[in-house]
Design an enzyme around this catalytic site. Structure first.
Site, mmCIF file in Angstrom:
data_model
loop_
_atom_site.group_PDB
_atom_site.id
_atom_site.type_symbol
_atom_site.label_atom_id
_atom_site.label_comp_id
_atom_site.label_asym_id
_atom_site.label_seq_id
_atom_site.Cartn_x
_atom_site.Cartn_y
_atom_site.Cartn_z
ATOM 1 C CD GLU A 1 -10.081 1.164 7.208
ATOM 2 O OE1 GLU A 1 -8.705 0.398 6.636
ATOM 3 O OE2 GLU A 1 -10.007 1.907 7.964
ATOM 4 C CG HIS B 1 -8.530 6.774 6.037
ATOM 5 N ND1 HIS B 1 -8.246 7.702 7.526
ATOM 6 C CD2 HIS B 1 -7.784 5.525 6.385
ATOM 7 C CE1 HIS B 1 -8.254 7.227 8.257
ATOM 8 N NE2 HIS B 1 -8.163 5.565 7.669
ATOM 9 C CD GLU C 1 -4.827 -2.421 6.688
ATOM 10 O OE1 GLU C 1 -5.062 -2.820 6.861
ATOM 11 O OE2 GLU C 1 -4.187 -1.143 6.193
ATOM 12 N NE ARG D 1 -1.852 1.896 3.770
ATOM 13 C CZ ARG D 1 -2.701 2.079 4.690
ATOM 14 N NH1 ARG D 1 -3.577 2.336 4.977
ATOM 15 N NH2 ARG D 1 -2.111 3.107 5.184
ATOM 16 C CE1 TYR E 1 -5.026 6.237 7.887
ATOM 17 C CE2 TYR E 1 -4.566 6.200 5.685
ATOM 18 C CZ TYR E 1 -4.339 5.287 7.258
ATOM 19 O OH TYR E 1 -4.463 4.485 7.044
HETATM 20 C C1 GCO Z 1 -6.077 0.955 7.365
HETATM 21 C C2 GCO Z 1 -6.269 1.648 7.794
HETATM 22 C C3 GCO Z 1 -6.302 2.612 9.620
HETATM 23 C C4 GCO Z 1 -6.871 2.863 9.770
HETATM 24 C C5 GCO Z 1 -7.371 2.325 11.754
HETATM 25 C C6 GCO Z 1 -7.205 3.527 12.204
HETATM 26 O O1 GCO Z 1 -6.432 0.559 5.678
HETATM 27 O O2 GCO Z 1 -4.889 0.366 8.032
HETATM 28 O O3 GCO Z 1 -7.274 2.461 7.312
HETATM 29 O O4 GCO Z 1 -4.461 3.076 9.322
HETATM 30 O O5 GCO Z 1 -6.409 4.595 9.694
HETATM 31 O O6 GCO Z 1 -6.977 1.327 11.890
HETATM 32 O O7 GCO Z 1 -8.319 3.026 14.042
HETATM 33 MG MG MG Z 2 -7.987 1.849 5.439
#
Ligand code: GCO
Ligand code: MG
Length: 400
Positions: free
Chosen positions: A260, A210, A337, A147, A159
């Site tokens: 998620e 995100h 992941e 990723r 982010y």
């Molecule tokens: C991902 C997620 C995480 C979230 C996190 C929030 O794809 O792994 O987006 O990075 O931001 O789990 O608590």
């Molecule tokens: Mg995510």
């Protein structure tokens, strides 16, 4: 086999985790993860104050009935706190059942459909070149899927890029970050151009938006990045409104991943039945345990949608263990992941699952193969922590 005790353990080995340990009169115990990043104590209380009293004395083998009791039996059902609490009970009970059967958990689900799981991790850089260097390093270690997130020039924080990444910040209030969609949309294709020029097309590249775009913006982006042949574009739009994904789908063949933050099959039913996504990201933690994610996976399988359990480091190694046993069985597995837990967390949660050459292995021990060292956990007391929030430059709140 009667449940004699259930305790909630909150600890912070590098970050906060909430664990439920269920003990039985036969001496077998099981553990489940109940962590909701930034809202940990709410789940701890839900468990301690509301579920644990109803667990004592129950037959530990009745996983389904206990699940239904806590789901249907709660007039105020669903939601991340409730479903994470139910998940912790569910995963702990599956752990107990598998230990009692002397089998690895995947055997109880129907046995192995595969030997090891394709896994992706995160390459995050301050610049396009730095992101590329991180991709190169992971590729060198054998990773097949990565990723990619890179700091967006002009935005002070992006982010997924800071060292702490998506970790909750140990502060008394959420940190405020700045978001600007046009800047991001101009930047992302440049990152992907660079990476495809440098690495070609064999390596799987993924990207997480995100939840920041509108359906129209997401449709444009998904169309533009078709040329980069992503493994997926994740969480392009906040998905409370599932039908908003129709617009993206109509305009692009870029594979889409989502889910998620979903905690029930009802959060993704329309997305699945209309085939608006390609990968469903629900985990055995935030979506009600093994009992519920297998229902989601079965529905998804009917529509050619594959699983991709969320594997951020803000879920404990227990969730990774449970997810890997689920992945080992699930016929429509897509990818897993993995974002590396802090070392302290590995000591508190000894586990059998392991990584080799970009693949995760579940291990063969009875149960889900993860334990908790309660003495070690005591050394890391809970710290108040929040995830960031996001605003536009005029102060408007935005999805983080
Ligand atoms: C991902 C997620 C995480 C979230 C996190 C929030 O794809 O792994 O987006 O990075 O931001 O789990 O608590
Ligand atoms: Mg995510």
């Amino acid at each position: 086999m009667k449940i004699t005790n259930a305790k909630v353990i909150v600890c912070s080995p590098g970050r906060n985790f909430v664990t439920l340990k269920i003990e039985t009169d036969e001496g077998i115990y099981g553990i489940g993860d109940a962590t909701v990043n930034g809202r940990e104590l709410a789940v701890a209380s839900y468990l301690q104050d509301h579920l644990v009293p109803c667990l004592i004395g129950r037959d530990a083998s009745q996983i389904e009935d206990i699940w239904q009791y806590f789901y249907k039996g709660a007039y105020w059902r669903r939601g991340p706190i409730t479903m994470a609490a139910i998940a912790a009970v569910d995963v702990a009970l599956w752990d107990i059942k598998a230990k009692a059967a002397n089998m690895p958990l995947y055997q109880l689900l129907g046995g192995a459909s595969r030997t090891h799981m394709l896994t992706y991790t995160h390459a995050n850089g301050e610049t396009i070149e730095e992101t590329g260097d991180k991709v190169a390093a992971f590729k060198e270690q054998g990773w097949k899927a990565i990723r990619v997130q890179s700091a967006v020039p002009g935005l002070p924080v992006t982010y997924g890029v800071e060292k702490v990444g998506s970790l909750a910040q140990a502060e008394d209030k959420p940190r405020e970050t700045l978001w600007d969609t046009p800047t991001y949309l101009r930047f992302l294709p440049k990152l992907l151009d660079h990476l495809r020029d440098r690495f070609g097309y064999e390596l799987h590249l993924l990207h997480d938006v995100h939840h920041r775009l509108t359906p129209q913006e997401a449709a444009g982006l998904a169309k533009e990045v078709e040329r980069h042949r992503l493994f997926w574009l994740e969480d392009a739009v906040p998905a409370e409104n599932q039908e908003s994904f129709r617009l993206i789908r109509q305009h692009s063949t870029t594979p889409l991943a989502l889910g998620e933050v979903f905690n029930s099959i009802h959060d993704c039913r329309q997305l699945i039945q209309e085939q608006l996504i390609d990968y469903i990201r629900t985990t055995p933690l935030h979506a009600g345990g093994i009992t519920h994610v297998r229902r989601i996976a079965d529905l998804a399988g009917l529509y050619h949608i594959r699983t991709a359990c969320h594997g951020a480091a803000d879920m404990s190694p227990i969730t990774m263990g449970a997810a890997l046993h689920f992945d080992r069985w699930v016929p429509n597995f897509g990818i897993q992941e993995y974002a590396f837990h802090p070392d302290e967390a590995k000591n508190v949660f000894p586990h059998e699952w392991h990584l080799r050459d970009g693949y995760l292995y579940s291990g063969e021990k009875p149960g889900h193969g993860v334990d908790i060292d309660e003495k070690a956990a005591e050394k890391y007391p809970y710290r108040q922590a929040y995830l960031d929030v996001a605003r536009l430059s005029d102060g408007t709140m935005w999805s983080w």
